[in-house]
Motif scaffolding. Structure first.
Motif, PDB file in Angstrom:
ATOM      1  N   ALA A  26       0.825  -1.193   0.000  1.00  0.00           N
ATOM      2  CA  ALA A  26       0.000   0.000   0.000  1.00  0.00           C
ATOM      3  C   ALA A  26       0.858   1.241   0.000  1.00  0.00           C
ATOM      4  CB  ALA A  26      -0.896   0.011   1.250  1.00  0.00           C
ATOM      5  N   GLY A  27       0.279   2.356  -0.423  1.00  0.00           N
ATOM      6  CA  GLY A  27       0.959   3.633  -0.329  1.00  0.00           C
ATOM      7  C   GLY A  27       0.890   4.118   1.091  1.00  0.00           C
ATOM      8  N   CYS A  28       1.468   5.277   1.355  1.00  0.00           N
ATOM      9  CA  CYS A  28       1.461   5.808   2.713  1.00  0.00           C
ATOM     10  C   CYS A  28       0.024   5.933   3.181  1.00  0.00           C
ATOM     11  CB  CYS A  28       2.151   7.184   2.743  1.00  0.00           C
ATOM     12  SG  CYS A  28       3.908   7.056   2.406  1.00  0.00           S
ATOM     13  N   SER A  29      -0.288   5.336   4.311  1.00  0.00           N
ATOM     14  CA  SER A  29      -1.674   5.244   4.736  1.00  0.00           C
ATOM     15  C   SER A  29      -2.175   6.514   5.379  1.00  0.00           C
ATOM     16  CB  SER A  29      -1.816   4.087   5.736  1.00  0.00           C
ATOM     17  OG  SER A  29      -1.126   4.381   6.924  1.00  0.00           O
ATOM     18  N   GLY A  30      -1.280   7.159   6.142  1.00  0.00           N
ATOM     19  CA  GLY A  30      -1.730   8.324   6.876  1.00  0.00           C
ATOM     20  C   GLY A  30      -2.794   7.972   7.905  1.00  0.00           C
ATOM     21  N   ASN A  31      -2.877   6.703   8.294  1.00  0.00           N
ATOM     22  CA  ASN A  31      -3.880   6.278   9.260  1.00  0.00           C
ATOM     23  C   ASN A  31      -3.573   6.863  10.624  1.00  0.00           C
ATOM     24  OD1 ASN A  31      -5.182   4.784   7.371  1.00  0.00           O
ATOM     25  ND2 ASN A  31      -4.297   2.809   7.985  1.00  0.00           N
ATOM     26  N   ASP A  32      -4.449   7.671  11.142  1.00  0.00           N
ATOM     27  CA  ASP A  32      -4.275   8.279  12.456  1.00  0.00           C
ATOM     28  C   ASP A  32      -5.084   7.485  13.460  1.00  0.00           C
ATOM     29  OD1 ASP A  32      -4.188   9.838  14.710  1.00  0.00           O
ATOM     30  OD2 ASP A  32      -4.283  11.733  13.596  1.00  0.00           O
ATOM     31  N   SER A  33      -4.397   6.984  14.517  1.00  0.00           N
ATOM     32  CA  SER A  33      -5.085   6.143  15.485  1.00  0.00           C
ATOM     33  C   SER A  33      -6.140   6.918  16.258  1.00  0.00           C
ATOM     34  CB  SER A  33      -4.068   5.526  16.460  1.00  0.00           C
ATOM     35  OG  SER A  33      -3.380   6.537  17.157  1.00  0.00           O
ATOM     36  N   SER A  34      -6.142   8.259  16.133  1.00  0.00           N
ATOM     37  CA  SER A  34      -7.166   9.023  16.815  1.00  0.00           C
ATOM     38  C   SER A  34      -8.507   8.909  16.117  1.00  0.00           C
ATOM     39  CB  SER A  34      -6.754  10.506  16.890  1.00  0.00           C
ATOM     40  OG  SER A  34      -6.670  11.062  15.593  1.00  0.00           O
ATOM     41  N   ASN A  35      -8.495   8.397  14.883  1.00  0.00           N
ATOM     42  CA  ASN A  35      -9.726   8.199  14.130  1.00  0.00           C
ATOM     43  C   ASN A  35     -10.304   6.844  14.494  1.00  0.00           C
ATOM     44  OD1 ASN A  35     -11.781   7.894  12.315  1.00  0.00           O
ATOM     45  ND2 ASN A  35     -10.550   8.354  10.493  1.00  0.00           N
TER      46      ASN A  35
ATOM     47  N   GLU B  80       4.622  -1.589   3.845  1.00  0.00           N
ATOM     48  CA  GLU B  80       5.609  -0.617   3.384  1.00  0.00           C
ATOM     49  C   GLU B  80       6.985  -1.101   3.811  1.00  0.00           C
ATOM     50  OE1 GLU B  80       5.360   2.061   1.590  1.00  0.00           O
ATOM     51  OE2 GLU B  80       3.190   2.353   1.479  1.00  0.00           O
ATOM     52  N   GLU B  81       7.977  -0.916   2.952  1.00  0.00           N
ATOM     53  CA  GLU B  81       9.338  -1.357   3.233  1.00  0.00           C
ATOM     54  C   GLU B  81      10.248  -0.160   3.489  1.00  0.00           C
ATOM     55  OE1 GLU B  81      10.557  -3.847   0.015  1.00  0.00           O
ATOM     56  OE2 GLU B  81       8.732  -5.069   0.100  1.00  0.00           O
ATOM     57  N   PHE B  82      11.053  -0.271   4.549  1.00  0.00           N
ATOM     58  CA  PHE B  82      11.952   0.804   4.957  1.00  0.00           C
ATOM     59  C   PHE B  82      13.298   0.215   5.382  1.00  0.00           C
ATOM     60  CE2 PHE B  82       7.646   2.135   5.941  1.00  0.00           C
ATOM     61  CZ  PHE B  82       7.590   3.463   5.544  1.00  0.00           C
TER      62      PHE B  82
ATOM     63  N   PRO C 121      10.421   6.323  12.799  1.00  0.00           N
ATOM     64  CA  PRO C 121       9.923   7.599  12.264  1.00  0.00           C
ATOM     65  C   PRO C 121       8.695   7.421  11.375  1.00  0.00           C
ATOM     66  CG  PRO C 121      12.312   7.542  12.152  1.00  0.00           C
ATOM     67  CD  PRO C 121      11.872   6.170  12.562  1.00  0.00           C
ATOM     68  N   ALA C 122       8.667   6.367  10.569  1.00  0.00           N
ATOM     69  CA  ALA C 122       7.506   6.123   9.705  1.00  0.00           C
ATOM     70  C   ALA C 122       6.260   5.870  10.548  1.00  0.00           C
ATOM     71  CB  ALA C 122       7.781   4.934   8.788  1.00  0.00           C
ATOM     72  N   LEU C 123       6.418   5.148  11.652  1.00  0.00           N
ATOM     73  CA  LEU C 123       5.291   4.891  12.543  1.00  0.00           C
ATOM     74  C   LEU C 123       4.818   6.191  13.194  1.00  0.00           C
ATOM     75  CD1 LEU C 123       3.503   2.730  13.979  1.00  0.00           C
ATOM     76  CD2 LEU C 123       5.258   2.665  15.767  1.00  0.00           C
ATOM     77  N   LEU C 124       5.747   6.978  13.698  1.00  0.00           N
ATOM     78  CA  LEU C 124       5.390   8.216  14.379  1.00  0.00           C
ATOM     79  C   LEU C 124       4.773   9.235  13.436  1.00  0.00           C
ATOM     80  CD1 LEU C 124       8.497   8.624  16.735  1.00  0.00           C
ATOM     81  CD2 LEU C 124       6.256   7.639  17.259  1.00  0.00           C
ATOM     82  N   ASN C 125       5.132   9.156  12.150  1.00  0.00           N
ATOM     83  CA  ASN C 125       4.592  10.073  11.144  1.00  0.00           C
ATOM     84  C   ASN C 125       3.296   9.571  10.516  1.00  0.00           C
ATOM     85  OD1 ASN C 125       6.694  11.929  11.444  1.00  0.00           O
ATOM     86  ND2 ASN C 125       7.970  10.925   9.900  1.00  0.00           N
ATOM     87  N   ASN C 126       2.748   8.481  11.061  1.00  0.00           N
ATOM     88  CA  ASN C 126       1.485   7.907  10.588  1.00  0.00           C
ATOM     89  C   ASN C 126       1.572   7.334   9.175  1.00  0.00           C
ATOM     90  OD1 ASN C 126       0.116   8.597  12.980  1.00  0.00           O
ATOM     91  ND2 ASN C 126      -0.348  10.635  12.206  1.00  0.00           N
TER      92      ASN C 126
ATOM     93  N   ILE D 183       2.756   4.343   8.643  1.00  0.00           N
ATOM     94  CA  ILE D 183       2.400   2.952   8.910  1.00  0.00           C
ATOM     95  C   ILE D 183       1.727   2.909  10.278  1.00  0.00           C
ATOM     96  CG2 ILE D 183       4.207   1.905   7.488  1.00  0.00           C
ATOM     97  CD1 ILE D 183       5.893   1.551  10.026  1.00  0.00           C
ATOM     98  N   ASP D 184       1.104   1.779  10.575  1.00  0.00           N
ATOM     99  CA  ASP D 184       0.406   1.638  11.852  1.00  0.00           C
ATOM    100  C   ASP D 184       1.063   0.628  12.779  1.00  0.00           C
ATOM    101  OD1 ASP D 184      -1.884   3.350  11.062  1.00  0.00           O
ATOM    102  OD2 ASP D 184      -2.282   1.731   9.651  1.00  0.00           O
ATOM    103  N   VAL D 185       1.804  -0.315  12.202  1.00  0.00           N
ATOM    104  CA  VAL D 185       2.439  -1.372  12.984  1.00  0.00           C
ATOM    105  C   VAL D 185       3.813  -1.674  12.397  1.00  0.00           C
ATOM    106  CG1 VAL D 185       2.335  -3.804  13.665  1.00  0.00           C
ATOM    107  CG2 VAL D 185       0.248  -2.441  13.669  1.00  0.00           C
ATOM    108  N   ILE D 186       4.804  -1.856  13.263  1.00  0.00           N
ATOM    109  CA  ILE D 186       6.127  -2.324  12.835  1.00  0.00           C
ATOM    110  C   ILE D 186       6.197  -3.823  13.098  1.00  0.00           C
ATOM    111  CG2 ILE D 186       8.611  -2.201  13.198  1.00  0.00           C
ATOM    112  CD1 ILE D 186       8.223   0.656  14.224  1.00  0.00           C
ATOM    113  N   ALA D 187       6.489  -4.579  12.048  1.00  0.00           N
ATOM    114  CA  ALA D 187       6.691  -6.028  12.180  1.00  0.00           C
ATOM    115  C   ALA D 187       8.035  -6.341  11.561  1.00  0.00           C
ATOM    116  CB  ALA D 187       5.567  -6.793  11.472  1.00  0.00           C
ATOM    117  N   ALA D 188       9.085  -6.318  12.370  1.00  0.00           N
ATOM    118  CA  ALA D 188      10.433  -6.411  11.826  1.00  0.00           C
ATOM    119  C   ALA D 188      11.435  -6.946  12.834  1.00  0.00           C
ATOM    120  CB  ALA D 188      10.881  -5.026  11.331  1.00  0.00           C
ATOM    121  N   GLY D 189      11.059  -7.972  13.581  1.00  0.00           N
ATOM    122  CA  GLY D 189      11.976  -8.496  14.583  1.00  0.00           C
ATOM    123  C   GLY D 189      12.416  -7.415  15.548  1.00  0.00           C
ATOM    124  N   LEU D 190      11.485  -6.596  15.989  1.00  0.00           N
ATOM    125  CA  LEU D 190      11.781  -5.416  16.803  1.00  0.00           C
ATOM    126  C   LEU D 190      11.885  -5.808  18.276  1.00  0.00           C
ATOM    127  CD1 LEU D 190      12.105  -2.316  16.360  1.00  0.00           C
ATOM    128  CD2 LEU D 190       9.694  -2.107  16.997  1.00  0.00           C
TER     129      LEU D 190
END
Length: 262
Positions: free
Chosen positions: A25-34, A82-84, A91-96, A98-105
């Motif tokens: 997907a492209g940048c979602s801009g999903n805001d969890s406040s919505n 999205e791949e980073f 930063p991508a998560l904080l900038n909305n 993406i909504d979830v990081i799944a990367a062996g974090l």
């Protein structure tokens, strides 16, 4: 599920498995406040097998399969990936974007200052990887003295190098930081570094497919979790509930067998 999913005995015997076709997907801009937004755009950093990597142009791996299975057990929809670079995920998560990081974090206090985590879904330690055809065979961190050592930027491997080696066993100039572990292992193969510090299951993945081997394991007891924005309690709770269902159903065990061979 049993606690074997959180054990340190995860060893990869195959990097095979059916590819999972995913729409990016492209940048979602999903805001969890919505509160009406019931989608999840996931972010990851390929080059960390068997957790996430590219096979035939497709994004595959344990994290990919696991998050997909977890979200299917919630009332959210996984809208894409999205791949980073690894150090760009937060930063991508904080900038909305993406909504979830799944990367062996790895769940840790430094990261927890900026983001929140799901419940742990995997445990690991750090492996010190060397060339299998070389003469260098360290058995402990002090054996890395005056050697060139590599790790991926922003990872626990880099923290281990910086906290345990730089200034004591090696100089800052003897540390090489990489954008991903594929580049680090390639440099190791080419003799540009003497060792690479990397998570144990990832190290075993490389050792199964490249002329490198695990010299020894440095125990860190770290745990992996999915990263979410602070205050995004709805997605955090949904992921935790989904993880519980996936474990209870046996799906988690199936995925660990698929990607780690146990």
């Amino acid at each position: 599920m049993s606690e074997r999913g959180l054990s340190r005995r995860r060893y990869l015997t195959t990097v095979g498995g059916a590819a999972v076709t995913l729409s990016v997907a492209g940048c979602s801009g999903n805001d969890s406040s919505n509160g009406d937004e019931r989608t999840i755009t996931a972010g990851t950093a390929p080059g960390f097998p068997p957790f996430e990597m590219k096979e035939g142009g497709e994004l595959v791996g344990f994290d990919v399969d696991l998050l997909t299975a977890v979200v299917e057990q919630t009332d959210y929809t996984l809208s894409g990936w999205e791949e980073f670079k690894f150090d760009s995920l937060t930063p991508a998560l904080l900038n909305n974007n993406i909504d979830v990081i799944a990367a062996g974090l790895t769940i840790g206090p430094d990261r927890d200052e900026n983001i929140d985590f799901s419940d742990p879904y995997y445990s690991s330690d750090q492996a010190i990887v060397v060339r299998s055809d070389g003469s260098f065979s360290p058995g402990s961190l002090p054996d890395l003295a005056d050697r060139t050592v590599g790790a991926q930027k922003g990872t626990t491997g880099e923290s281990t190098v910086q906290d345990e080696l730089v200034g004591d066993e090696i100089t800052e100039n003897q540390y090489n930081a990489y954008g991903n572990y594929v580049l680090a292992i390639q440099d190791l193969e080419n003799g540009n570094v003497d060792a690479v510090v990397i998570d144990v299951p990832v190290a075993n993945s490389f050792a199964a497919n490249r002329p490198v081997e695990v010299a020894f394991v440095y125990e860190t007891g770290e745990k992996f979790g999915f990263g979410v924005r602070e205050g995004d309690e709805a997605r955090q709770s949904a992921l935790n509930e989904g993880l519980g269902t996936v474990r209870e159903s046996g799906t988690y065990e199936e995925l660990t067998q698929k990607w780690f061979g146990e």
